[in-house]
Design an enzyme around this catalytic site. Structure first.
Site, PDB file in Angstrom:
ATOM      1  CB  SER A  68      -0.769  -0.179   0.826  1.00  0.00           C
ATOM      2  OG  SER A  68      -1.580  -1.238   1.900  1.00  0.00           O
ATOM      3  CG  ASN A 107       4.821   2.933  33.262  1.00  0.00           C
ATOM      4  OD1 ASN A 107       5.905   1.617  33.219  1.00  0.00           O
ATOM      5  ND2 ASN A 107       4.434   3.495  31.801  1.00  0.00           N
ATOM      6  CB  VAL A 157      -8.464 -16.110  15.050  1.00  0.00           C
ATOM      7  CG1 VAL A 157      -9.739 -17.440  14.776  1.00  0.00           C
ATOM      8  CG2 VAL A 157      -6.877 -17.574  15.616  1.00  0.00           C
ATOM      9  CG  ASP A 217       3.026 -10.348   8.631  1.00  0.00           C
ATOM     10  OD1 ASP A 217       2.179 -10.981   9.180  1.00  0.00           O
ATOM     11  OD2 ASP A 217       2.968 -10.314   7.388  1.00  0.00           O
ATOM     12  CD  GLU A 274      -5.227   4.860  43.151  1.00  0.00           C
ATOM     13  OE1 GLU A 274      -5.959   3.636  43.887  1.00  0.00           O
ATOM     14  OE2 GLU A 274      -4.007   3.707  42.745  1.00  0.00           O
ATOM     15  NE  ARG A 283     -27.122   4.526  33.655  1.00  0.00           N
ATOM     16  CZ  ARG A 283     -27.794   3.731  33.498  1.00  0.00           C
ATOM     17  NH1 ARG A 283     -26.669   2.768  32.940  1.00  0.00           N
ATOM     18  NH2 ARG A 283     -28.774   3.636  34.123  1.00  0.00           N
ATOM     19  N   GLY A 292      -2.969   3.732  39.978  1.00  0.00           N
ATOM     20  CA  GLY A 292      -1.491   4.217  39.245  1.00  0.00           C
ATOM     21  C   GLY A 292      -1.237   5.012  40.139  1.00  0.00           C
TER      22      GLY A 292
HETATM   23  P1  ADP Z   1      -0.204  -4.532   1.379  1.00  0.00           P
HETATM   24  O1  ADP Z   1      -0.009  -2.892   1.807  1.00  0.00           O
HETATM   25  O2  ADP Z   1      -1.044  -4.851   3.010  1.00  0.00           O
HETATM   26  O3  ADP Z   1       1.625  -5.245   1.271  1.00  0.00           O
HETATM   27  P2  ADP Z   1      -0.721  -5.265  -0.918  1.00  0.00           P
HETATM   28  O4  ADP Z   1       1.089  -6.375  -0.846  1.00  0.00           O
HETATM   29  O5  ADP Z   1      -1.363  -5.634  -1.010  1.00  0.00           O
HETATM   30  O6  ADP Z   1      -0.713  -5.000   0.575  1.00  0.00           O
HETATM   31  O7  ADP Z   1      -0.676  -4.091  -1.822  1.00  0.00           O
HETATM   32  C1  ADP Z   1      -2.535  -3.758  -1.265  1.00  0.00           C
HETATM   33  C2  ADP Z   1      -2.431  -2.759  -3.020  1.00  0.00           C
HETATM   34  O8  ADP Z   1      -1.688  -1.592  -3.058  1.00  0.00           O
HETATM   35  C3  ADP Z   1      -2.495  -3.394  -4.281  1.00  0.00           C
HETATM   36  O9  ADP Z   1      -3.194  -4.236  -4.161  1.00  0.00           O
HETATM   37  C4  ADP Z   1      -2.517  -2.458  -5.226  1.00  0.00           C
HETATM   38  O10 ADP Z   1      -3.641  -1.843  -5.426  1.00  0.00           O
HETATM   39  C5  ADP Z   1      -1.198  -1.686  -4.860  1.00  0.00           C
HETATM   40  N1  ADP Z   1       0.283  -1.660  -4.819  1.00  0.00           N
HETATM   41  C6  ADP Z   1       0.929  -2.440  -4.397  1.00  0.00           C
HETATM   42  N2  ADP Z   1       2.379  -2.395  -5.445  1.00  0.00           N
HETATM   43  C7  ADP Z   1       1.845  -1.042  -5.886  1.00  0.00           C
HETATM   44  C8  ADP Z   1       3.217  -0.543  -7.365  1.00  0.00           C
HETATM   45  N3  ADP Z   1       4.279  -1.142  -7.029  1.00  0.00           N
HETATM   46  N4  ADP Z   1       2.026   0.185  -7.652  1.00  0.00           N
HETATM   47  C9  ADP Z   1       1.053   0.029  -7.547  1.00  0.00           C
HETATM   48  N5  ADP Z   1      -0.184  -0.102  -6.713  1.00  0.00           N
HETATM   49  C10 ADP Z   1       0.969  -0.720  -5.627  1.00  0.00           C
END
Ligand code: ADP
Length: 733
Positions: free
Chosen positions: A104, A509, A276, A143, A606, A543, A551
């Site tokens: 993304s 803390n 999950v 991840d 508290e 409410r 703390g």
């Molecule tokens: P994440 O963001 O979880 O790593 P993805 O790798 O599936 O997930 O990427 C999410 C979306 O981002 C893809 O479906 C695509 O639309 C966009 N994307 C990823 N890589 C590219 C790229 N090199 N150029 C343009 N859009 C991209």
């Protein structure tokens, strides 16, 4: 200014609090904000709508993302991105805040780069003055595989899911004498497997970054056998889905089961945790992380409105830090590429020091066994207290086993200093301690005892009689203070001239030289789960709830829980409570309920005020409400100290416990009588002298003079109070 907000790629718990923070901070800073639905799909198709204050109400506790997320093939095409530019430019949106993984963030980077050429091609069709799209990325990935941040949004929740599953499996494993192989997510990143293995007390962990030799399974079998003969009642092997053999081929989890069954004849079951791990309500850590980063993204755009930006905001060493998007993507992907190419050493190096140290710790904890014989050169005393903090047992287990491994006898003082006063010490046994990793409370007991000067001679007697050569204390402010007083009396009592290591463990803390103490994260999660439940009470209408949290003189739990649960206000001991403020709050309640709000939550520490108690505030609110709304109190009390420690607290306890043992072994070897305080600063364990630590403290109030979390007050305030002075136009509410 107009900005767009979207979530993209795989969903992760915490995306909702991030959107809430972005939307509300934007509105407070007079920025119009648009929500883009289903990631880049919505950007391409034009599913873009304005978002107001209330659109993001009540979402902090919800998993997933209310804007939706998707993987978009259309956006991967040049034409698709042109549509995206058309949709954004026609609405006058000049900046995008995007929460997602490396894919993304890559997409956002590409879009920002191509923006000028798409605009040019669109020509007169679009009239806009936006010559360059600004982009801010937030790391959203369970991840935890992104460069530029210590933690990504969602990873802590996923980790806690795994750790809870390991706890559940370990009870059935122990009952049936079964061995479990547990597969976690993580195709290129072993973070979840590694950290859950550490927190869950696994016997063996397999991660993609580890270079296995051809006969790796022999080592695993040996470790399982050793653990069994050392008294481990059950065995857990945690494997990341991306773990691979020496030749690069994937390790199938089923294969591991077969090997263990064949070599050891054990009853082995496989559990693949799957999705999950992605689901459920975000943990306190993820909510706070998402809120901090979301707020920072808007601040960055507003404060640098003239400058072009294409960055990710991450949290490094507990601070918001910017990294260029292309660097984030390149360096995040580099690890996966190194693994693909078989350069495991390099992959591990790229993961950073903290990951490597955690891996070393896991290896050490899975391999150590008790030494055949203990030395006669004196025992190390361990104690826990004054009050319970979840994670104390984890720390005890690690400290005790590391010392026994080196042949050092370990004695526990029952109930903190009472054991020392009454000569009531117990030998700690390896077999018992193995099972303490996930147990709440402290197996050697805790007690708040005031030690008078006259008691010190009895403590000295006990130390002498038991030939104590060092002390490791896992506890809170009372313990720190008492040990400090003992050290001041060293001239009078030579028995106190021994090395002393202090491990911060207190839900409050409030300890020096550490951003977090063991137990605080668990307490925070208990509080936010309770507030979530209070919010869900269906009958509540008009409410106000006043939730009182622990703390002592430190507002950490109150502030962070208010921030993570979306409460209206936190009353902190650092700021006190004034009548003027209460009057403002009454007006806030009245206006809010008149505008349709159904429930309001006020979190009170508290000790926030001696005079304006929780009950006083309830009566004041009720009296001033004149029957137009009701007020309830919820004093959470000791539930905050209970429960199994969270993943964060266990990992912290493992790290600090191991360091405590290493430090004392080192001091004993050198004949040193140093007194040190351990802590977590940024990502690393730090060691300081007790004298230095005491200088950091406000001794009377029992809290550090400078508390890092107070800088978050502004964020908490600005996201919760729509009516009190923010003056937003009707349509944005
Ligand atoms: P994440 O963001 O979880 O790593 P993805 O790798 O599936 O997930 O990427 C999410 C979306 O981002 C893809 O479906 C695509 O639309 C966009 N994307 C990823 N890589 C590219 C790229 N090199 N150029 C343009 N859009 C991209």
């Amino acid at each position: 200014m107009k900005i767009g907000v979207m979530t993209s790629g795989g969903d992760s718990p915490g995306m909702n609090p991030a959107i809430r923070a972005i939307v509300r901070r934007a509105l407070v800073r007079r920025v119009e904000v648009f929500g883009i639905e289903n990631g880049y799909e919505g950007l391409v198709s034009g599913a873009i709508r304005p978002l107001g204050w209330h659109d993001v109400g009540g979402i902090v506790s919800k998993g997933g993302t209310f804007l939706g997320t998707a993987r978009s093939d259309r956006f991967r095409t040049y034409e698709g991105r042109r549509e995206a530019v058309r949709n954004l430019a026609s609405k006058g949106i000049e900046a995008l805040v995007i929460v997602g993984g490396d894919g993304s963030l890559m997409g956002a980077h590409v879009l920002a780069n191509e923006w000028p050429e798409h605009l040019k091609a669109l020509g007169k069709e679009i009239s806009t003055e936006i010559s360059q799209l600004k982009v801010v990325g937030l790391p959203g990935s369970i991840d935890n595989d992104l460069f530029g941040t210590d933690m990504s949004i969602g990873a802590d929740t996923a980790l806690n899911h795994i750790v809870r599953a390991l706890d559940d499996l370990s009870s059935t494993a122990a009952s049936h004498q079964r061995t479990f192989v547990v597969e976690t997510m993580g195709r290129h990143c072993g973070y979840l497997a590694l950290m859950s293995g550490l927190a869950g007390g696994a016997s063996w962990v397999l991660i993609p970054e580890d270079e296995l030799d051809v006969r790796w399974h022999r080592k695993m079998i040996e470790a399982l056998e050793n653990a069994r003969s050392a008294g481990r009642p059950h065995q857990m092997v945690v494997v990341a889905e991306g773990a691979r053999h020496a030749d690069g081929l994937p390790i199938q989890s089923k294969e591991i089961c077969d090997i263990i069954h064949e070599k050891l004849g054990l009853d082995v079951r496989l559990t693949v945790l799957g999705h999950v791990q992605r689901g459920g309500s975000p943990t306190a850590f993820d909510r706070v992380l998402a809120t901090r980063l979301g707020t920072a993204s808007v601040d960055l755009l507003v404060e640098n409105s003239e400058e072009c930006t294409c960055h990710m905001i991450g949290l490094r060493e507990n601070r918001e830090v910017l990294t260029p998007l292309d660097e984030v993507v390149t360096k995040s992907r580099a690890v996966g590429e190194e693994i693909e190419n078989g350069n495991y050493t390099r992959a591990l190096e790229l993961r950073g020091e903290s990951f490597r140290k955690a891996f070393e710790l896991v290896k050490m904890l899975t391999r150590i066994t008790p030494a055949k014989e203990c030395t006669d050169e004196g025992a190390v005393l361990v104690l826990t207290g004054g009050a319970d903090a979840p994670g104390m047992n984890t720390a005890l287990s690690v400290v005790g086993r590391c010392l026994l491994n080196q042949g050092i006898r370990v004695l526990g003082s029952l109930n903190t200093f009472l054991g020392l006063l009454q000569n009531n010490l117990v030998g700690l046994d390896w077999h018992e301690m193995v099972g303490w990793m996930n147990r709440p409370g402290s197996e050697v007991g805790t007690a708040r005892v005031t030690i008078k000067d006259g008691d010190l001679s009895r403590i000295a007697d006990t130390l002498r009689k038991n030939n104590i050569s060092g002390i490791i204390a896992i506890g809170g402010w009372g313990v720190y203070h008492t040990l400090w007083r003992m050290i001041e009396q060293r001239d009078k009592y030579p028995e106190f001239k021994i090395p002393i290591v202090l491990v911060p463990a207190s839900i409050d803390n409030n300890l020096p030289m550490s951003d977090f103490s063991i137990g605080a994260d668990t307490a925070l999660n208990v509080i936010i789960e309770s507030i979530d439940k209070i919010r869900n009470t269906a009958s509540a209408n008009r409410r106000a709830f006043i939730v009182e949290v622990m703390g002592r003189n430190c507002g950490f739990l109150a502030l962070l829980s208010a921030m993570a649960s979306g409460a209206e206000r936190a009353y902190l001991p650092e700021n006190g409570i004034s009548l003027k403020e209460l009057v403002t709050d009454v007006e806030l309640i009245k206006t809010s309920f008149d505008c349709g709000k159904k429930m309001m939550i006020f979190v009170r520490n508290e000790a926030a005020s001696r005079h304006y108690t929780t009950d006083f505030i309830r009566r004041l609110f009720e009296a001033e409400g004149r029957g137009t709304f009701s007020v309830r109190t919820a004093i959470l009390g000791h539930v905050q100290r209970g429960g199994a420690p969270t993943a964060f607290d266990r990992i912290l306890a493992c790290r600090l416990g191991a360091q405590a043992a290493f430090s004392i072994i080192d001091f004993l070897g050198r004949g040193s009588d140093d007194a040190i305080v351990l802590g977590l600063k940024g990502r690393g364990v730090v060691v300081n002298h007790l004298d230095e630590a005491m200088k950091e403290m406000d001794i009377d109030l029992g809290r550090p003079k400078n508390e890092w979390f107070l800088k978050l007050c502004d964020i908490a305030d600005s996201l919760a109070l729509p009516f009190a002075g923010c003056g937003l136009p009707e349509e944005q509410l």
